[in-house]
Write an enzyme that holds these catalytic residues in place. Structure first.
Site, mmCIF file in Angstrom:
data_model
loop_
_atom_site.group_PDB
_atom_site.id
_atom_site.type_symbol
_atom_site.label_atom_id
_atom_site.label_comp_id
_atom_site.label_asym_id
_atom_site.label_seq_id
_atom_site.Cartn_x
_atom_site.Cartn_y
_atom_site.Cartn_z
ATOM 1 C CG ASN A 159 37.749 42.785 50.483
ATOM 2 O OD1 ASN A 159 38.287 41.686 50.590
ATOM 3 N ND2 ASN A 159 36.509 42.920 50.073
ATOM 4 C CD GLU B 104 31.691 44.103 44.126
ATOM 5 O OE1 GLU B 104 32.472 43.733 43.230
ATOM 6 O OE2 GLU B 104 31.599 43.518 45.216
ATOM 7 C CB CYS C 167 32.188 40.628 48.903
ATOM 8 S SG CYS C 167 32.240 39.815 50.493
ATOM 9 N N GLY D 270 37.473 36.763 45.556
ATOM 10 C CA GLY D 270 37.900 37.903 44.761
ATOM 11 C C GLY D 270 36.837 38.232 43.739
ATOM 12 C CB SER D 271 37.033 40.203 40.661
ATOM 13 O OG SER D 271 38.092 39.520 40.039
ATOM 14 C CD GLU E 116 32.300 32.566 49.781
ATOM 15 O OE1 GLU E 116 31.486 33.484 49.566
ATOM 16 O OE2 GLU E 116 31.993 31.522 50.379
ATOM 17 C CG LEU E 117 33.163 34.483 42.657
ATOM 18 C CD1 LEU E 117 32.663 33.935 41.328
ATOM 19 C CD2 LEU E 117 34.688 34.544 42.664
ATOM 20 C CE LYS F 270 48.315 35.652 44.422
ATOM 21 N NZ LYS F 270 48.090 37.087 44.620
ATOM 22 N N PRO F 271 48.237 35.163 49.003
ATOM 23 C CG PRO F 271 49.564 36.335 50.552
ATOM 24 C CD PRO F 271 49.551 35.102 49.667
ATOM 25 C CB ALA F 272 45.582 40.506 47.757
ATOM 26 C CB SER F 273 50.662 41.376 45.266
ATOM 27 O OG SER F 273 49.793 41.962 44.347
HETATM 28 P P1 NAP Z 1 40.766 40.157 42.354
HETATM 29 O O1 NAP Z 1 41.422 41.103 41.457
HETATM 30 O O2 NAP Z 1 39.976 39.049 41.784
HETATM 31 O O3 NAP Z 1 41.911 39.608 43.320
HETATM 32 C C1 NAP Z 1 41.687 38.643 44.304
HETATM 33 C C2 NAP Z 1 42.895 37.730 44.409
HETATM 34 O O4 NAP Z 1 43.095 37.069 43.164
HETATM 35 C C3 NAP Z 1 44.198 38.425 44.725
HETATM 36 O O5 NAP Z 1 45.010 37.560 45.484
HETATM 37 C C4 NAP Z 1 44.810 38.618 43.346
HETATM 38 O O6 NAP Z 1 46.204 38.731 43.388
HETATM 39 C C5 NAP Z 1 44.420 37.332 42.674
HETATM 40 N N1 NAP Z 1 44.353 37.387 41.223
HETATM 41 C C6 NAP Z 1 44.226 38.458 40.416
HETATM 42 N N2 NAP Z 1 44.187 38.065 39.123
HETATM 43 C C7 NAP Z 1 44.297 36.707 39.123
HETATM 44 C C8 NAP Z 1 44.325 35.711 38.098
HETATM 45 N N3 NAP Z 1 44.214 36.026 36.809
HETATM 46 N N4 NAP Z 1 44.436 34.425 38.475
HETATM 47 C C9 NAP Z 1 44.537 34.089 39.772
HETATM 48 N N5 NAP Z 1 44.534 34.986 40.782
HETATM 49 C C10 NAP Z 1 44.404 36.278 40.458
HETATM 50 O O7 NAP Z 1 39.760 40.868 43.344
HETATM 51 P P2 NAP Z 1 39.993 42.173 44.183
HETATM 52 O O8 NAP Z 1 39.683 43.355 43.353
HETATM 53 O O9 NAP Z 1 41.308 42.154 44.855
HETATM 54 O O10 NAP Z 1 38.877 41.971 45.309
HETATM 55 C C11 NAP Z 1 37.645 42.561 45.209
HETATM 56 C C12 NAP Z 1 36.583 41.575 44.746
HETATM 57 O O11 NAP Z 1 36.514 40.489 45.666
HETATM 58 C C13 NAP Z 1 35.220 42.209 44.762
HETATM 59 O O12 NAP Z 1 34.501 41.856 43.610
HETATM 60 C C14 NAP Z 1 34.578 41.615 46.006
HETATM 61 O O13 NAP Z 1 33.174 41.605 45.966
HETATM 62 C C15 NAP Z 1 35.178 40.260 46.035
HETATM 63 N N6 NAP Z 1 35.105 39.684 47.390
HETATM 64 C C16 NAP Z 1 34.231 38.671 47.593
HETATM 65 C C17 NAP Z 1 34.101 38.126 48.859
HETATM 66 C C18 NAP Z 1 33.121 37.012 49.107
HETATM 67 O O14 NAP Z 1 33.198 36.399 50.166
HETATM 68 N N7 NAP Z 1 32.217 36.722 48.192
HETATM 69 C C19 NAP Z 1 34.883 38.611 49.910
HETATM 70 C C20 NAP Z 1 35.770 39.651 49.660
HETATM 71 C C21 NAP Z 1 35.874 40.162 48.376
HETATM 72 P P3 NAP Z 1 46.943 40.146 43.248
HETATM 73 O O15 NAP Z 1 46.250 41.057 44.187
HETATM 74 O O16 NAP Z 1 48.311 39.844 43.693
HETATM 75 O O17 NAP Z 1 46.821 40.541 41.824
#
Ligand code: NAP
Length: 476
Positions: free
Chosen positions: A152, A380, A285, A229-230, A251-252, A175-178
Site C-alpha cells: 500500500n 479492518e 493502515c 503488513g497484516s 507495523e501491523l 523483500k517487497p510485496a510481490s
Molecule cells: P500482508 O499480507 O501481511 O503482506 C505484507 C508483506 O508480507 C508482503 O511483502 C507479503 O508478501 C509478505 N508476506 C505475506 N505472507 C507472509 C508470510 N507468511 N511470511 C512472511 N511474509 C509474508 O499484508 P498486506 O495485506 O499486503 O498489507 C495490508 C496490511 O498491512 C494491513 O493490515 C495494514 O493495516 C498493514 N499496514 C500497516 C502499516 C503500519 O505502519 N502499521 C503500514 C501499511 C500497512 P507478498 O505480497 O509477496 O505475499
C-alpha cells in the site's frame, strides 16, 4: 515502459540479476501484466543473507559522515527522479498519481531525516558510583537487517526501515510485496547510483513470501527483522524470530476510530474525514474505519460528509484528476463488498455509493446507523467506506473507540481544550490526530499499541530500533 528506473530484476551484491523462473506483476487498474520478475527461492534467499552479512563488516566501520553523505546523495537522486518513481508506483499499486507524488516526497523525508539523525546517535556518560570506574554507553548498529514491506506504500514503508538501518551501519535484505516490487527496485537503482557499496542493500523478489519470510526470520545471520503488513503475518514472524531471539519491529493492522464531539468544527471534521479515509482508496493502515459522531451533530456531519464524498473523482490512478483508484486485488474488493452487505443486513442505510463500479473500482460510500455488531465495527475494511455510528457521551465514545484489539491511529475533533487532553490520554492508540485527519511525519514516532505492532518508525526512536546500547566500564 520508457522509464530507466523500471527494471525487471532482483538486486544482489550491487548487480541486477535474473532467474529462470519468473512471476508477473499486474496493474490493478487494468488487470494487465506490467512486467516479470525473478521468482527466487529460499535457497537464493540464503545467498542474499550471506552477502548482507559479509558486507556488514565494512559498512559498520564506515564513518557516520560517509554513511550520511551517501544517504544525502540518495535523497537528492530521489528528488530528481520523483516523477519516474511516482509513475512506477501508480502503475503497480493503482494509487492516484497525485498521491504517488506525495508518497515519494514523504518517503524521501525519511532518507533525509535519518541521514541527519545518524550523526546524533549519542551514548551517555554515567556518574560513577565508587569514584573509581568510569561508565559509558555507546550505540552500535544491530547487524544485518531483514525488511518485509507491503503494497500500500511501496516506497514509504521501505525508506522508514532501510534509511535508519543504513544510517545505523546495518546491511539490509529487503523483500517487497510481490504486488508492488518495481518501486523498490527503482530505489535499489538509485542507491547504487548514490554510491552505496555493493552488498549493503539487497532486494529479493519472490512469490514465495511464506518461505522467504521464514528464512529471514530464522536465519542466525540476520540480527533484526522489521515488518509492515497484516497482524496475522506479523504474529507468525514474531514466533519464527523467537528461535534466534532476533530484534523485531512490527507495523501491523489498524482499525482507526474518528470521533466528532458536539462542539467540533464540523466543516474541518469533514475535511479531516476525507483525508483520513480516502487516501489510497482507504487502503492505509491509519485509515479511519469507524466514525463515532455525537448525537447533537450526527445529521449535520452525515449530510456534509455525504456531500463531500459525492465530489470525489474515481478513476485510474494515472489520470491526473483521479482521487480514488481501484482496490489492490479481488480479495480486497470482496472484503469491501462483504462489509457493506453485512452492515446493510444489520440495519445500516446507504447514504451514497455501496456498489462495485467495474474491475476493482468501488464507489466511495457512506453508511449511516451502522450496528455495533456489524463486521466493519471490528474488522479492518481497507476500502473507501465510511461507517457512521452515533454516541451520546464522551465515556461511551472512548469505550467504543478502544473496543478493538488494535491501536494504531485514532482521530477526534473537539474545540474543548479540557476534552482534547482527556480524550487523547484515554485513547489506546500509538498515534492520535486531534483536529486533524493526518498523522504521518518523518520527525514523529509512527507505530501502534496492542496488536497493531511493536516499535516505532521515524523520529529519534526510529533510529534506536536499529541500534544496540553497549555499556563500557573503565575500571580503576
Ligand atoms: P500482508 O499480507 O501481511 O503482506 C505484507 C508483506 O508480507 C508482503 O511483502 C507479503 O508478501 C509478505 N508476506 C505475506 N505472507 C507472509 C508470510 N507468511 N511470511 C512472511 N511474509 C509474508 O499484508 P498486506 O495485506 O499486503 O498489507 C495490508 C496490511 O498491512 C494491513 O493490515 C495494514 O493495516 C498493514 N499496514 C500497516 C502499516 C503500519 O505502519 N502499521 C503500514 C501499511 C500497512 P507478498 O505480497 O509477496 O505475499
Amino acid at each position: 515502459m520508457q522509464n530507466r528506473l523500471f527494471i525487471e530484476k532482483a538486486f544482489l551484491n550491487g548487480e541486477f540479476i535474473t532467474f529462470e523462473r519468473t512471476f508477473s506483476v499486474v496493474n490493478p487498474a487494468t488487470g494487465q501484466a506490467i512486467g516479470q520478475l525473478p521468482d527466487l527461492t529460499v535457497e537464493n534467499c540464503r545467498e542474499f543473507i550471506d552477502v548482507a552479512h559479509e558486507s556488514w563488516t565494512s559498512w559498520r566501520t564506515t564513518s557516520i559522515a560517509e554513511r550520511a553523505s551517501i544517504l544525502n546523495r540518495l535523497f537528492q537522486l530521489i528528488e530528481q527522479h520523483r516523477e519516474e518513481l511516482a509513475q512506477i508506483m501508480t502503475l503497480e499499486s493503482g494509487k492516484p498519481i497525485q498521491e504517488s507524488r506525495i508518497e515519494v516526497a514523504y518517503a524521501n523525508s525519511f532518507v533525509e531525516w535519518f541521514a541527519e539523525e545518524a550523526k546524533r546517535s549519542y551514548g551517555q556518560t554515567i556518574p560513577t558510583q565508587d569514584g573509581k570506574s568510569r561508565l559509558q554507553t555507546i550505540k552500535q548498529g544491530v547487524g544485518p537487517v531483514a525488511a518485509i514491506t507491503p503494497w500500500n506504500f511501496p516506497l514509504a514503508m521501505l525508506t522508514r526501515k532501510v534509511a535508519p538501518a543504513l544510517a545505523a551501519g546495518c546491511s539490509v535484505v529487503l523483500k517487497p510485496a510481490s504486488q508492488t516490487p518495481f518501486t523498490a527496485i527503482a530505489f535499489a537503482k538509485l542507491s547504487q547510483e548514490a554510491g552505496l557499496p555493493d552488498g549493503v542493500f539487497n532486494l529479493i523478489t519472490s512469490k514465495d513470501s511464506k518461505g522467504i519470510g521464514e528464512e529471514l526470520a530464522t536465519n542466525e545471520k540476520i540480527r533484526k527483522i522489521s515488518f509492515t503488513g497484516s497482524t496475522e503475518v506479523g504474529r507468525t514472524l514474531m514466533q519464527q524470530a523467537s528461535s534466534t531471539i532476533k530484534r523485531i519491529s512490527l507495523e501491523l493492522g489498524g482499525n482507526a476510530p474518528f470521533m466528532v464531539f458536539k462542539d467540533a468544527n464540523i466543516d474541518e471534521a469533514v475535511k479531516g474525514a476525507i483525508a483520513g479515509k480516502f487516501r489510497n482508496a482507504g487502503q492505509t493502515c491509519v485509515a479511519v474505519n469507524r466514525f463515532y459522531i455525537q448525537a447533537q451533530v450526527y445529521d449535520q456531519f452525515k449530510d456534509k460528509l455525504t456531500a463531500a464524498v459525492s465530489q470525489l473523482k474515481v478513476g485510474p490512478g494515472i489520470e491526473e484528476d483521479s482521487q480514488v483508484g481501484p482496490l489492490i486485488n479481488q480479495s480486497g474488493l470482496e472484503k469491501v463488498e462483504r462489509h457493506v452487505q453485512d452492515a446493510v443486513n444489520k440495519g445500516a442505510q446507504i447514504e451514497i455509493g455501496g456498489q462495485r463500479i467495474n474491475g476493482l473500482f468501488y464507489q466511495p460510500t457512506v453508511l449511516s446507523n451502522v450496528s455495533r455488531h456489524a463486521s466493519i465495527s471490528f474488522e479492518e475494511t481497507f476500502g473507501p467506506i465510511c461507517a457512521l455510528f452515533k454516541f451520546e457521551h464522551e465515556e461511551e465514545a472512548i469505550q467504543l473507540a478502544n473496543a478493538t484489539p488494535f491501536g494504531l491511529a485514532a482521530y477526534f475533533y473537539s474545540q474543548d481544550v479540557q476534552q482534547c487532553f482527556r480524550v487523547a490520554e484515554a485513547l489506546e492508540a500509538g498515534m492520535v490526530g486531534i483536529n486533524t485527519g493526518m498523522v504521518s511525519n518523518a520527525a514523529a514516532p509512527f507505530g501502534g499499541v496492542k496488536q497493531s505492532g511493536l516499535g516505532r518508525e521515524g523520529a529519534t526512536q526510529g533510529l534506536d530500533e536499529y541500534l544496540e546500547v553497549k555499556y563500557l566500564n573503565f575500571g580503576g
